[in-house]
Design a protein around this motif. Structure first.
Motif, PDB file in Angstrom:
ATOM      1  N   SER A 163       0.793  -0.814   0.092  1.00 43.90           N
ATOM      2  CA  SER A 163      -0.340   0.078   0.400  1.00 43.90           C
ATOM      3  C   SER A 163       0.721   1.429  -0.345  1.00 43.90           C
ATOM      4  CB  SER A 163      -0.476  -0.220   1.463  1.00 43.90           C
ATOM      5  OG  SER A 163      -0.543   0.942   2.131  1.00 43.90           O
ATOM      6  N   LEU A 177       1.322   3.797   1.944  1.00 42.79           N
ATOM      7  CA  LEU A 177       1.663   3.755   3.324  1.00 42.79           C
ATOM      8  C   LEU A 177       2.405   2.405   4.017  1.00 42.79           C
ATOM      9  CD1 LEU A 177      -2.249   4.388   4.557  1.00 42.79           C
ATOM     10  CD2 LEU A 177      -1.052   5.756   3.882  1.00 42.79           C
ATOM     11  N   ASP A 214       5.586   3.693   5.580  1.00 41.04           N
ATOM     12  CA  ASP A 214       4.772   4.921   7.431  1.00 41.04           C
ATOM     13  C   ASP A 214       4.725   4.247   8.368  1.00 41.04           C
ATOM     14  OD1 ASP A 214       4.635   7.313   5.304  1.00 41.04           O
ATOM     15  OD2 ASP A 214       3.356   8.064   6.439  1.00 41.04           O
ATOM     16  N   LEU A 215       4.230   2.815   7.583  1.00 37.29           N
ATOM     17  CA  LEU A 215       3.570   2.137   8.867  1.00 37.29           C
ATOM     18  C   LEU A 215       4.134   1.307   9.277  1.00 37.29           C
ATOM     19  CD1 LEU A 215       0.557   0.866   6.453  1.00 37.29           C
ATOM     20  CD2 LEU A 215      -0.271   2.087   8.805  1.00 37.29           C
ATOM     21  N   ASP A 244      -5.236   0.865   7.897  1.00 37.31           N
ATOM     22  CA  ASP A 244      -4.853   0.737   6.547  1.00 37.31           C
ATOM     23  C   ASP A 244      -5.540  -0.217   5.338  1.00 37.31           C
ATOM     24  OD1 ASP A 244      -4.262   1.096   4.237  1.00 37.31           O
ATOM     25  OD2 ASP A 244      -2.013  -0.289   4.215  1.00 37.31           O
ATOM     26  N   THR A 263      -6.451  -0.809   2.275  1.00 37.18           N
ATOM     27  CA  THR A 263      -6.433  -0.554   1.323  1.00 37.18           C
ATOM     28  C   THR A 263      -6.428  -1.703   0.363  1.00 37.18           C
ATOM     29  OG1 THR A 263      -4.386   1.785   1.530  1.00 37.18           O
ATOM     30  CG2 THR A 263      -4.798   0.169  -0.579  1.00 37.18           C
ATOM     31  N   SER A 276      -6.838   3.779  -2.130  1.00 38.56           N
ATOM     32  CA  SER A 276      -6.499   2.899  -0.943  1.00 38.56           C
ATOM     33  C   SER A 276      -7.706   3.667   0.381  1.00 38.56           C
ATOM     34  CB  SER A 276      -5.086   4.186  -0.408  1.00 38.56           C
ATOM     35  OG  SER A 276      -3.992   3.508  -0.464  1.00 38.56           O
ATOM     36  N   ILE A 325      -8.420   4.780   4.430  1.00 39.63           N
ATOM     37  CA  ILE A 325      -7.530   4.820   5.872  1.00 39.63           C
ATOM     38  C   ILE A 325      -9.590   4.654   6.758  1.00 39.63           C
ATOM     39  CG2 ILE A 325      -6.521   6.132   6.719  1.00 39.63           C
ATOM     40  CD1 ILE A 325      -5.793   7.164   4.059  1.00 39.63           C
ATOM     41  N   ALA A 336      -2.926   9.097  -0.631  1.00 39.90           N
ATOM     42  CA  ALA A 336      -3.157   7.977   0.618  1.00 39.90           C
ATOM     43  C   ALA A 336      -2.371   9.034   2.062  1.00 39.90           C
ATOM     44  CB  ALA A 336      -2.802   7.052  -0.071  1.00 39.90           C
ATOM     45  N   ARG A 337      -1.024   9.339   1.191  1.00 42.99           N
ATOM     46  CA  ARG A 337       0.093   9.650   2.214  1.00 42.99           C
ATOM     47  C   ARG A 337      -0.134  10.784   2.913  1.00 42.99           C
ATOM     48  NH1 ARG A 337       5.574   7.230   1.400  1.00 42.99           N
ATOM     49  NH2 ARG A 337       5.929   9.575  -0.506  1.00 42.99           N
ATOM     50  N   TYR A 380      -2.873   9.760   5.357  1.00 46.10           N
ATOM     51  CA  TYR A 380      -3.348   9.178   6.508  1.00 46.10           C
ATOM     52  C   TYR A 380      -2.155  10.456   7.136  1.00 46.10           C
ATOM     53  CZ  TYR A 380      -0.701   5.718   9.113  1.00 46.10           C
ATOM     54  OH  TYR A 380      -0.783   5.003  10.193  1.00 46.10           O
ATOM     55  N   ARG A 381      -1.420  10.923   6.325  1.00 46.48           N
ATOM     56  CA  ARG A 381      -0.173  11.904   7.957  1.00 46.48           C
ATOM     57  C   ARG A 381      -1.000  12.873   8.968  1.00 46.48           C
ATOM     58  NH1 ARG A 381       5.196  12.012   3.747  1.00 46.48           N
ATOM     59  NH2 ARG A 381       5.570   9.472   4.565  1.00 46.48           N
TER      60      ARG A 381
END
Ligand SMILES: Cc1cc2nc3c(=O)[nH]c(=O)nc-3n(C[C@H](O)[C@H](O)[C@H](O)COP(=O)(O)OP(=O)(O)OC[C@H]3O[C@@H](n4cnc5c(N)ncnc54)[C@H](O)[C@@H]3O)c2cc1C
Length: 814
Positions: free
Chosen positions: A423, A425, A428-429, A485, A487, A580, A582, A643-644, A647-648
């Motif tokens: 994904s 993310l 980050d994950l 997540d 996704t 994605s 979230i 997506a990022r 998410y952030r």
């Protein structure tokens, strides 16, 4: 070959045990015009060199039932055809050398009891009474399944072939299929050296050649060939004809009696691939060279168990290639790529055990157009994108082969071919401590390791290392807010002027509601059984967005597409990779998201069960107000390129609300408390929404016709013989994992379809169908006293009606 007809209704390609069994069952079921084509001679493929052990117990009730059908057939086919099959029901022994392995056997014994099979646990000396040649000084215990047995593979196959002919099928040898003709997405003919044979159905039963044959029609059959060896000895004193088959998994080996000697084979941890560049021409009744160097490691394990092998004469070390698959299960059913093209292949060295039942299931599937019972673990539609890539398939298949006899730990993940699908993310994950699991190639966080803890699973039959960390995630969702997540969800768009009409027929719930609504629905087969369990969001009059589980991407797409009624103008597209997801859940999710959007998230504007196009952190988002965890919250579906940032932004804004990144193991615990069902375990093609307590999601109150309606109407009229119920136990040593037997007033009435731990209610929770041929209603359920058999031990259990958490849905509608 002059007898070749120019047409047949059903053409089966391949004359091994699977092709012959399928022909036998089709013909026996009265299907006229069945033609089997074998390129060389019947049984000339893997079938001729099989060892012939026939075991029955699997982790799925459906596949165990299928194997039971094999045994029943092998007991009767000799009387029907007059051909001997070498079938002997000597039982099967399985050994344990460690306490952990013994727990596995105890759990398998309970699974056997759940599925109606006898299985006894034995002490080492009791095991030796059944198998006197073995040493037992390293044994902790054993298990014995009296109805297992062994057979002569070629003889059984020839008996099935004779039976097929007796019932009217035609079987031709020396007739290779060289092409499969596909027109408008349907198989319409096969070609051989003799010409074309028009047909309605093609059945690919080509064993390790099945991938090659599949390619001719654009069908993917993900299997590879691996060398498999076993040794055959001269007669050994003390080996009697009634010796049970023996599996010694800690020593990687298996045994059976043969003409007064032993067959001994096994699964080495470093399997050898075969025919990587393609199977050589003319490979019929052919064996590979014996490879003693490779076999040495198995021999070294076998000698301490059966010292008599040391002095035994060796007749042969047989090396035969066999087809194996990436998940160790075989491949059955209609190919999603081509209508009327069925596959029965990839039998992972248990094709003799499966042959009778698999042929029957395939025949019934072909004739009815849907699987006769829950065959999901072997359904060809369980595969997806990674299975198109041969390197991925090979690596994963080798891992499965190497793990054939290792302990199957609860929640065990695969190691090979990873990471594959990530994904946006993912980084980050990972930075947040994600311990990833994998589904259909997607990397998905199972849980997050806090600082100082390694994100690594340590498997156990007790409470695993991740137990407290998943508990923290669970509590974050119940008390504050958690972010998932998701996704990897499969997502489709159905568009077109007939979209509403098409989905109304396919869906059991009412999808005609206004744009902006999300409907939870099941898709049913003609028996009323649940084929899919998903959400349908109406975005426009002529546009629906459909979301389903990661693993069901191919299956659900195929089910929907193949049940759109003829003449309807709709277009179905898989958009999984474009969006994605979230998911933000918990009592503080609204507060959190309100800081990131100008759109109105209050109940009036955005009630539970609705979908809105909104902006979050300046990105376009299709927000669905639904939940699988039982808390207020939204799934934010956003194009992958956004997506990022979304998410952030969520994680940054969430700090003020105590946000936590959460994984799939927390979802499991949360959904168990809320009573949300899972497809593949609680919900299957064998159970209707009425059995599963999902009558609220079916439009039976309206007159609307839909697929499966007649079966449900009949169930309502006649009453239900089983119902899904929720159980808990206060015995904290009894770890519920699924398949535990349910006893009502001391009688076996079913087994748990899924189970786990609920951190809010602080109990083990399990769901399972309570069965009673005379009917199951609330009074019946309420009036029983319940126990669960967990690893061969019974513990008291309580039954519950309604969700354990938030039964009035106040939290999700907050
Ligand atoms: C060493 C070894 C030990 C085993 N031990 C056991 C055991 O103990 N118990 C057990 O249950 N299983 C065992 N197996 C597995 C078992 O042998 C196989 O799973 C089973 O025989 C597979 O049957 P099949 O019909 O799918 O394939 P096959 O028997 O390989 O048949 C496929 C047929 O398709 C034909 N074919 C291919 N292409 C074409 C074409 N284009 N046109 C026409 N015909 C075509 C081939 O010639 C072949 O005859 C073992 C296998 C091996 C190798």
């Amino acid at each position: 070959m002059s007898q070749q007809p120019s047409q047949a209704r059903i053409v089966i390609v391949g004359g091994g045990i699977i092709g012959c069994s399928t022909a036998y069952h089709l013909a026996k079921l009265g299907c006229p015009d069945v033609l089997l084509l074998e390129r060389a001679k019947l049984t000339s493929g893997s079938t001729h060199h099989a060892a012939g052990l026939v075991g029955q117990l699997r982790t799925s009730a459906g596949i165990t039932q299928l194997l039971g059908h094999s045994v029943a057939l092998y007991r009767s086919i000799e009387a029907e055809t007059g051909l001997a099959t070498g079938w002997k029901m000597n039982g099967g022994l399985r050994l344990a050398c460690t306490r952990e392995r013994m727990i596995e056997l105890e759990r398998q014994a309970t699974t056997a009891h759940s599925f109606g099979l006898e299985m006894h646990l034995l002490t080492p000396s009791e095991a030796r009474e059944l198998w006197p040649l073995m040493r037992i000084d390293d044994l902790v215990g054993a298990a014995f399944l009296p109805t297992d047995g062994q057979a002569n593979p070629s003889d059984i196959t020839l008996a099935l072939a004779k039976g097929a002919r007796m019932h009217g099928a035609t079987l031709l040898e020396d007739c290779a299929v060289t092409g499969v003709e596909v027109r408008d997405g349907r198989a319409v003919a096969v070609t051989t050296g003799e010409g074309r044979i028009a047909c309605e159905v093609v059945v690919n039963c080509c064993g390790q050649w099945a991938r090659e044959l599949g390619r001719l029609a654009g069908v993917n059959v993900p299997l590879v060939s691996i060398q498999h060896q076993y040794m055959i000895t001269e007669p050994i004193a003390g080996v009697t004809a009634d010796l049970p088959t023996l599996r010694d998994p800690d020593r990687l080996t298996y045994y059976k009696e043969e003409v007064g000697g032993l067959v001994m084979g096994g699964y080495e941890p470093d399997p050898l691939a075969w025919a990587v560049e393609g199977i050589p021409e003319g490979f019929h009744f052919t064996l590979l060279d014996s490879n003693w160097d490779q076999f040495e490691q198995l021999m070294a394990q076998a000698l301490p168990r059966v010292p008599a092998l040391e002095a035994a004469g060796v007749k042969q070390l047989l090396n035969g290639p066999e087809s194996f698959t990436p998940d160790g299960n075989f491949i059955l059913g209609e190919a999603p790529e081509v209508a009327g093209y069925f596959v029965g292949a990839g039998f992972n060295a248990f094709g003799i055990a499966s042959g009778g039942g698999a042929g029957r299931a395939l025949a019934e599937w072909i004739l009815a157009g849907e699987p006769p019972y829950d065959l999901w673990p072997v359904d060809i539609r369980r595969f997806g994108r990674p299975h198109d890539e041969i390197d991925w398939v090979r690596a994963r298949t080798h891992e499965m082969y190497a793990k054939h006899y290792t302990i199957a730990w609860p929640h065990e993940e695969h190691a090979s071919s990873r990471p594959y699908r990530r994904s946006p993310l993912y980084d980050d994950l990972a930075a947040a401590g994600a311990c990833f699991g994998e589904k259909l190639g997607w990397e998905r966080p199972n849980w997050f390791a806090p600082g100082g803890v390694a994100p690594r699973d340590e498997y156990s039959f007790g409470r695993p290392n991740w137990f407290p960390h998943v508990g923290e995630e669970h509590r974050a969702v119940r008390e504050r807010v958690g972010v998932f997540d998701q996704t990897s969800f499969a997502k489709y768009v159905m568009k077109g002027p007939d979209a509403e009409r098409a989905l109304s027929w396919i869906c059991a719930n009412d999808v005609t509601r206004d744009p902006g609504t999300v409907v939870y629905t099941q898709l049913l087969n003609s028996r009323g059984g649940i084929e899919c369990d998903l959400t349908v969001a109406r975005l426009d009059d002529d546009r629906y967005y459909i979301v389903t589980g990661t693993g069901f991407a191919t299956h659900d797409f195929h089910w929907i597409r193949s049940h759109v009624q003829a003449g309807m103008a709709v277009d179905l597209t898989d958009v999984t990779e474009q969006y994605s997801v979230i998911a933000v859940f918990g009592p503080r999710s609204r507060e959190l998201l309100c800081g990131l959007t100008d759109d109105d998230l209050r109940n009036d504007a955005f009630p539970y069960g609705s979908v809105r196009e909104i902006r979050v952190a300046d990105a376009p988002v299709t927000a669905l107000r639904v939940t699988y965890v039982g808390e207020l919250g939204w799934e934010l579906h956003t194009p992958v390129e956004h997506a990022r940032e979304v998410y952030r932004a969520v994680m940054t804004a969430g700090r003020a609300h105590g946000v936590a990144p959460c994984g799939y193991r927390a979802i499991e615990s949360l959904r168990l408390e809320k009573g949300y069902r899972a497809w593949g375990t609680d919900l299957t093609p064998d159970h209707s929404p009425l059995h599963a307590g999902l009558g609220f999601a079916v439009k039976l109150g309206s007159n609307a016709p839909f697929l499966g309606r007649e079966a449900l109407d009949e169930q309502r009229r006649n009453g239900l013989a089983r119902r899904l119920a929720c159980f808990t136990t206060d015995d904290n040593d009894a770890l519920l994992l699924g398949r535990e037997t349910i006893y009502r007033n001391g009688e076996r009435v079913g087994w748990l379809t899924s189970a786990g731990y609920g951190y809010t209610v602080d109990k083990s929770i399990g769901y399972g169908y309570v069965r009673n041929p005379a009917g199951v209603d609330r009074k019946f359920l309420q009036s029983g006293t319940y126990e669960l058999e967990v690893a061969n031990r019974r513990v008291p259990a309580a039954i519950h009606f309604g969700a354990l958490h938030d039964p009035r849905n106040e939290r999700i509608r907050a």
